[in-house]
Design a protein around this motif. Sequence first.
Motif, PDB file in Angstrom:
ATOM      1  N   PHE A 579      -7.865 -15.086   1.883  1.00  0.00           N
ATOM      2  CA  PHE A 579      -6.618 -15.100   2.643  1.00  0.00           C
ATOM      3  C   PHE A 579      -5.344 -15.236   1.816  1.00  0.00           C
ATOM      4  CE2 PHE A 579      -9.848 -17.194   5.460  1.00  0.00           C
ATOM      5  CZ  PHE A 579     -10.080 -16.066   6.245  1.00  0.00           C
ATOM      6  N   PHE A 580      -5.473 -15.460   0.518  1.00  0.00           N
ATOM      7  CA  PHE A 580      -4.272 -15.641  -0.297  1.00  0.00           C
ATOM      8  C   PHE A 580      -4.169 -14.651  -1.455  1.00  0.00           C
ATOM      9  CE2 PHE A 580      -5.020 -19.727   1.740  1.00  0.00           C
ATOM     10  CZ  PHE A 580      -3.766 -20.017   2.245  1.00  0.00           C
ATOM     11  N   LYS A 581      -5.300 -14.336  -2.067  1.00  0.00           N
ATOM     12  CA  LYS A 581      -5.237 -13.432  -3.209  1.00  0.00           C
ATOM     13  C   LYS A 581      -4.776 -12.036  -2.772  1.00  0.00           C
ATOM     14  CE  LYS A 581      -7.832 -11.395  -6.967  1.00  0.00           C
ATOM     15  NZ  LYS A 581      -9.129 -11.189  -7.624  1.00  0.00           N
ATOM     16  N   GLY A 582      -3.818 -11.505  -3.517  1.00  0.00           N
ATOM     17  CA  GLY A 582      -3.311 -10.163  -3.238  1.00  0.00           C
ATOM     18  C   GLY A 582      -2.354 -10.069  -2.081  1.00  0.00           C
ATOM     19  N   LYS A 583      -2.072 -11.202  -1.403  1.00  0.00           N
ATOM     20  CA  LYS A 583      -1.189 -11.163  -0.233  1.00  0.00           C
ATOM     21  C   LYS A 583       0.270 -11.480  -0.594  1.00  0.00           C
ATOM     22  CE  LYS A 583      -4.912 -10.583   2.231  1.00  0.00           C
ATOM     23  NZ  LYS A 583      -5.913 -10.732   1.170  1.00  0.00           N
ATOM     24  N   PHE A 584       0.486 -12.101  -1.742  1.00  0.00           N
ATOM     25  CA  PHE A 584       1.835 -12.522  -2.133  1.00  0.00           C
ATOM     26  C   PHE A 584       2.131 -12.052  -3.556  1.00  0.00           C
ATOM     27  CE2 PHE A 584      -0.160 -15.658   0.656  1.00  0.00           C
ATOM     28  CZ  PHE A 584       0.679 -15.600   1.754  1.00  0.00           C
ATOM     29  N   VAL A 585       1.956 -10.755  -3.780  1.00  0.00           N
ATOM     30  CA  VAL A 585       2.094 -10.188  -5.132  1.00  0.00           C
ATOM     31  C   VAL A 585       3.524  -9.712  -5.394  1.00  0.00           C
ATOM     32  CG1 VAL A 585       1.286  -8.366  -6.680  1.00  0.00           C
ATOM     33  CG2 VAL A 585      -0.323  -9.510  -5.139  1.00  0.00           C
ATOM     34  N   GLY A 586       4.181  -9.203  -4.368  1.00  0.00           N
ATOM     35  CA  GLY A 586       5.468  -8.563  -4.580  1.00  0.00           C
ATOM     36  C   GLY A 586       5.274  -7.106  -4.968  1.00  0.00           C
ATOM     37  N   TYR A 587       6.213  -6.533  -5.721  1.00  0.00           N
ATOM     38  CA  TYR A 587       6.086  -5.147  -6.187  1.00  0.00           C
ATOM     39  C   TYR A 587       6.710  -5.067  -7.581  1.00  0.00           C
ATOM     40  CZ  TYR A 587      10.912  -4.851  -4.467  1.00  0.00           C
ATOM     41  OH  TYR A 587      12.246  -5.059  -4.240  1.00  0.00           O
ATOM     42  N   PRO A 588       6.512  -3.972  -8.299  1.00  0.00           N
ATOM     43  CA  PRO A 588       6.912  -3.918  -9.715  1.00  0.00           C
ATOM     44  C   PRO A 588       8.329  -4.394 -10.007  1.00  0.00           C
ATOM     45  CG  PRO A 588       5.631  -1.984  -9.159  1.00  0.00           C
ATOM     46  CD  PRO A 588       5.804  -2.745  -7.889  1.00  0.00           C
ATOM     47  N   GLY A 778      -7.002  12.172   1.773  1.00  0.00           N
ATOM     48  CA  GLY A 778      -5.632  11.791   1.517  1.00  0.00           C
ATOM     49  C   GLY A 778      -5.327  10.331   1.773  1.00  0.00           C
ATOM     50  N   TYR A 779      -6.376   9.568   2.182  1.00  0.00           N
ATOM     51  CA  TYR A 779      -6.122   8.152   2.487  1.00  0.00           C
ATOM     52  C   TYR A 779      -5.696   7.381   1.242  1.00  0.00           C
ATOM     53  CZ  TYR A 779      -7.086   3.233   3.153  1.00  0.00           C
ATOM     54  OH  TYR A 779      -6.974   1.871   3.158  1.00  0.00           O
ATOM     55  N   VAL A 780      -6.350   7.628   0.111  1.00  0.00           N
ATOM     56  CA  VAL A 780      -6.031   6.884  -1.112  1.00  0.00           C
ATOM     57  C   VAL A 780      -4.573   7.102  -1.494  1.00  0.00           C
ATOM     58  CG1 VAL A 780      -6.534   6.672  -3.577  1.00  0.00           C
ATOM     59  CG2 VAL A 780      -8.413   6.923  -1.941  1.00  0.00           C
ATOM     60  N   ASN A 781      -4.120   8.325  -1.422  1.00  0.00           N
ATOM     61  CA  ASN A 781      -2.734   8.618  -1.782  1.00  0.00           C
ATOM     62  C   ASN A 781      -1.749   7.918  -0.831  1.00  0.00           C
ATOM     63  OD1 ASN A 781      -0.732  10.223  -3.390  1.00  0.00           O
ATOM     64  ND2 ASN A 781      -0.334  11.115  -1.352  1.00  0.00           N
ATOM     65  N   SER A 782      -2.106   7.849   0.460  1.00  0.00           N
ATOM     66  CA  SER A 782      -1.202   7.225   1.424  1.00  0.00           C
ATOM     67  C   SER A 782      -1.185   5.703   1.303  1.00  0.00           C
ATOM     68  CB  SER A 782      -1.601   7.610   2.847  1.00  0.00           C
ATOM     69  OG  SER A 782      -2.816   6.988   3.226  1.00  0.00           O
ATOM     70  N   SER A 783      -2.237   5.124   0.727  1.00  0.00           N
ATOM     71  CA  SER A 783      -2.312   3.664   0.623  1.00  0.00           C
ATOM     72  C   SER A 783      -1.627   3.136  -0.635  1.00  0.00           C
ATOM     73  CB  SER A 783      -3.777   3.215   0.632  1.00  0.00           C
ATOM     74  OG  SER A 783      -4.447   3.693  -0.521  1.00  0.00           O
ATOM     75  N   LEU A 784      -1.148   4.028  -1.504  1.00  0.00           N
ATOM     76  CA  LEU A 784      -0.494   3.618  -2.745  1.00  0.00           C
ATOM     77  C   LEU A 784       0.984   4.001  -2.703  1.00  0.00           C
ATOM     78  CD1 LEU A 784      -3.224   4.765  -5.307  1.00  0.00           C
ATOM     79  CD2 LEU A 784      -2.866   2.454  -4.399  1.00  0.00           C
ATOM     80  N   SER A 785       1.828   3.037  -3.014  1.00  0.00           N
ATOM     81  CA  SER A 785       3.270   3.306  -3.053  1.00  0.00           C
ATOM     82  C   SER A 785       3.687   3.747  -4.463  1.00  0.00           C
ATOM     83  CB  SER A 785       4.044   2.046  -2.647  1.00  0.00           C
ATOM     84  OG  SER A 785       3.733   1.680  -1.319  1.00  0.00           O
ATOM     85  N   ILE A 786       4.902   4.294  -4.560  1.00  0.00           N
ATOM     86  CA  ILE A 786       5.408   4.864  -5.821  1.00  0.00           C
ATOM     87  C   ILE A 786       6.540   3.989  -6.347  1.00  0.00           C
ATOM     88  CG2 ILE A 786       6.409   6.905  -6.906  1.00  0.00           C
ATOM     89  CD1 ILE A 786       5.238   8.568  -4.615  1.00  0.00           C
ATOM     90  N   TYR A 787       6.548   3.814  -7.689  1.00  0.00           N
ATOM     91  CA  TYR A 787       7.640   3.059  -8.309  1.00  0.00           C
ATOM     92  C   TYR A 787       8.108   3.814  -9.556  1.00  0.00           C
ATOM     93  CZ  TYR A 787      10.546  -0.922  -9.510  1.00  0.00           C
ATOM     94  OH  TYR A 787      11.625  -1.736  -9.769  1.00  0.00           O
ATOM     95  N   ASN A 788       9.404   3.794  -9.784  1.00  0.00           N
ATOM     96  CA  ASN A 788      10.003   4.470 -10.936  1.00  0.00           C
ATOM     97  C   ASN A 788       9.807   3.599 -12.177  1.00  0.00           C
ATOM     98  OD1 ASN A 788      11.568   5.876 -12.764  1.00  0.00           O
ATOM     99  ND2 ASN A 788      13.150   6.381 -11.257  1.00  0.00           N
ATOM    100  N   ILE A 789       9.125   4.146 -13.186  1.00  0.00           N
ATOM    101  CA  ILE A 789       8.816   3.369 -14.392  1.00  0.00           C
ATOM    102  C   ILE A 789      10.087   2.903 -15.087  1.00  0.00           C
ATOM    103  CG2 ILE A 789       7.789   3.514 -16.696  1.00  0.00           C
ATOM    104  CD1 ILE A 789       5.671   5.320 -15.565  1.00  0.00           C
ATOM    105  N   SER A 790      11.125   3.696 -15.038  1.00  0.00           N
ATOM    106  CA  SER A 790      12.365   3.323 -15.722  1.00  0.00           C
ATOM    107  C   SER A 790      13.013   2.085 -15.111  1.00  0.00           C
ATOM    108  CB  SER A 790      13.350   4.490 -15.691  1.00  0.00           C
ATOM    109  OG  SER A 790      13.698   4.810 -14.345  1.00  0.00           O
ATOM    110  N   GLN A 791      12.647   1.737 -13.887  1.00  0.00           N
ATOM    111  CA  GLN A 791      13.227   0.577 -13.224  1.00  0.00           C
ATOM    112  C   GLN A 791      12.431  -0.704 -13.452  1.00  0.00           C
ATOM    113  OE1 GLN A 791      13.384   2.153  -9.194  1.00  0.00           O
ATOM    114  NE2 GLN A 791      15.588   2.501  -9.393  1.00  0.00           N
ATOM    115  N   ILE A 792      11.281  -0.598 -14.122  1.00  0.00           N
ATOM    116  CA  ILE A 792      10.476  -1.796 -14.398  1.00  0.00           C
ATOM    117  C   ILE A 792      11.210  -2.679 -15.385  1.00  0.00           C
ATOM    118  CG2 ILE A 792       8.297  -2.652 -15.336  1.00  0.00           C
ATOM    119  CD1 ILE A 792       6.942  -0.159 -14.354  1.00  0.00           C
ATOM    120  N   HIS A 793      11.255  -3.969 -15.094  1.00  0.00           N
ATOM    121  CA  HIS A 793      11.951  -4.924 -15.949  1.00  0.00           C
ATOM    122  C   HIS A 793      11.245  -5.001 -17.298  1.00  0.00           C
ATOM    123  CE1 HIS A 793      13.732  -8.735 -17.334  1.00  0.00           C
ATOM    124  NE2 HIS A 793      14.702  -8.470 -16.449  1.00  0.00           N
TER     125      HIS A 793
END
Length: 920
Positions: A579-588, A778-793
């Motif tokens: 119930f806790f692991k992976g639920k409060f990760v945030g995003y890149p 196409g489920y795998v592709n829809s379950s993954l979001s996209i992030y711009n690498i240049s914006q990673i801290h």
Amino acid sequence: MRRITGNAKEETLIELQSAADSQITAGPAVLTAFRINLHSDDSSGNGVGVLLERAQLPGHIETDKLQPTRDTVFFRDGVRRIDFVLSYVDDKDEKKQERRRAFEANLEKIGLQLETEDKSDSKDQKTYFLKIHAPWDVLATYADVLKIKVPFRESDIPHGQDVPLEWLSRPFRLPDDIIRPQCDYFTYPFDKNKTDFFLIEDKDTFFPPSTRNRIVFYILARCPYYAEGRKDREKTGIKRLLSNGTFNAAFPLHDCRYWKKARKDDGESERYNLYKHWARFLCFYKEQPLNLIRKYYGEKIGIYFAWLGFYTEMLFFAAIMGLICFTYGVLSYDDNISSKEICDPEIGGSIVMCPLCDKKCPFWKLNSTCLSSWQSHLFDNEGTVFFAIFMGIWVTLFLEFWKRRQARLEYQWDLVDFEEEQQQLQIRPEFEIKCTKRRINKITQESEPYLPFSSKCARFSLSATTVLLWISLIVACIIGVIAYRLAVYAAFASIIKDPLRKIQLVGRFITPQLATSVTASCINFAIIMILNFFYEKVAVWITDMEIPKTHLEYENKLTMKMFLFQFVNYYSSCFYVAFFKGKFVGYPGAYSYMLGNLTKLRNEECDPGGCLIELTTQLVIVMAGKQLWGNIQEALLPLMRNWWSSRKGRHNPENHYSRWEQDYVLQNFSQLGLFYEYLEMVIQFGFITLFVASFPLAPLLALFNNILEIRVDAWKFTTQFRRPVASKARNIGAWQEILNAVAILSVVTNAFIMAFTSDMIPRMVYLYVLSKDRSMSGYVNSSLSIYNISQIHPQNMPEERWYDNSTTTCRYRDYRNPPGHQREYDHNMQFWHILAAKMAFIIIMEHVVFVVKFFVAWMIPDVPSDVKARIKRERYLIQEYLHNYEVERLKMQLSASFITEPCSEMTLTSDKQEMLSECL
């Protein structure tokens, strides 16, 4: 004069008692006995040995052995049965000697008969054995006090009707004399003044050995050991004498050796029958001889094995359904489109995933989790939902049918009215000793000890504080394990995922998440066992400090403390993963960290296949590890510890190794021995109900373990433990309420596991709402979001950037808007659709299961109708027989009075005669 004839020699015991003897100054209590041994093998034929013996107290005999064999359960006269044995080593301590003399004197004043075996006759030449026999008067007195039910008439109620196709169960049944070791009788609480009402054919065998040792232990627990004329309330009971070393053991005797029947003169061989038909592992498919277990060990142990056997029988159905669910996952292996897409080099191989940790974790390809996704499908499939619902109904059926089985046992074992009659008789001696203040009982109007309210509150506060402190310690350990998971994850990720190392062999089979989960689970299991070892002692100490009034109250308080601790200890790690692991990760762009920004430990992410496989790993390691460790403790360690002593005992001649010495070297069965057996099974029950949605094979593992557990426990009781003191119990006590609470909680946990831990709901939403062709393509592709690498801290970027310069984005597990969107990186509509579906699923599943649970509980009565009828029938017959007995008794008294009175005084008027006839 009494003459006793043996196989090897004749012995004549002449007892002479003379209060007028001028040489006896100790008073009329002194007994002088002469024993004349007539040796049949004397060469002259006239050899006679004369020994003058003097016992300083009545009933206390200290002589040489008379029996040709010492493997017996009787005194040397071969008539009086040994009901209890006390052992001690005389270490020349005057205080201990004084305590023993006072204790023995008080026992003899009560009426018990004692016989001492000198240390020279023992195998180690150090230990004295004090044998105790309770004569009829003592047994009758205390049976009346304890309201022990005894037979007064053979039952005329027929047994249940024959079951159709009964021949199918014959291979699993035991012989009738083992299943029903005694006839069925109507019983009634013993009354010393109505002995002719009961079926007393032989006073020596009227009370079975289990009842005799229960009565003697009741006396031992309350007998003082201070000298006459002194009053010291704390100097009371065999338990204190054992704790201060005055005696080193107190136990009733087994009736024979477990591998050999007793001689006919020594009575029944119930221990041998239990070992032959119950304790051997080859009997694993046979039913348990519950009536024989109850007769030999008492109702409390009998009800435990009845519950364990019934629980194991019900596990068979859960195991079959779990195996079907797992088989479905295996057979649908090739139809898993999501796993195929992950493993496809064109799809999963082209998807670059964002780093899973800071600095050390590189970018990685989705197809590296190919094997993990296949493993997850075995347990996370459509069949899991139906199995979770089935287990919610199964646990209700188990508890309701057990209530019915328990009610039937209560009737068969004369426990229907036990609790009401025995509640006040179960007052602990420790309570009577430590509570010096007394008050008048409002019901009985008798003086009784009590614990003041202020003292009770202070003790409860200290107890609650101690429990909370230990639970906080568990939480701290869990936080430490979580910190370990976050710290070593980066190391595993850098080793397993680094493509420059050409990915070692282990990398193809183990993901960083799985490697971290396995090692953390092993560490957590070690911490669990260590904390258990210390907390068990603390729990007993704080329960003793509370001074519970009755044995039942003591066990219930200890049960709640231990289970609350064990619940947090064993299940907290599973709750974290579920119930806790992976639920409060945030995003890149905005990762969440443990304890905020105070640490550099980034919260764990779930595998693209979901966290369910990690929950399965955690559950298997903790559950299987606990069962394996428990079996090692229960079977292998006792076997190794007692191997030498058992081997020596078995090869010693019977006349050199007495029955009390054979039992003395066995392990002591403590008062809390059964408590730990219950605790082990209830913890297992929690594993197979609270988290069963993540591992459908858990009931199957529990079934195999319990089949072994029954025979291991039976083997321990018959071969490794001294005979426990028989005690009564009408049910499994506080464990019933704990099982009910776990059953209700299991519905909630499994609903949340299916909704938030499993990937089932997102797949269903995609299949029925988002998919255009109603397929999982196409489920795998829809379950993954996209992030711009240049914006990673920069602090989140890996030290080694191996990705191609053409790669500008990476994927992560979430449902967020892509870069460039008006609400960039906020949750998209798919996220809210899935969240709504999850909440709807939880509500629907809980309501469906709870409605079915309550309907089933309402449909199935707790007490079978035939048992209710039998109870009413028996009560009616008891009242009828008791009424007839009193009438006949009154007639005899009146007849005797008419005969003895003078004729002039016997004249009755006709009115009085009519009134008397009407009363009769």
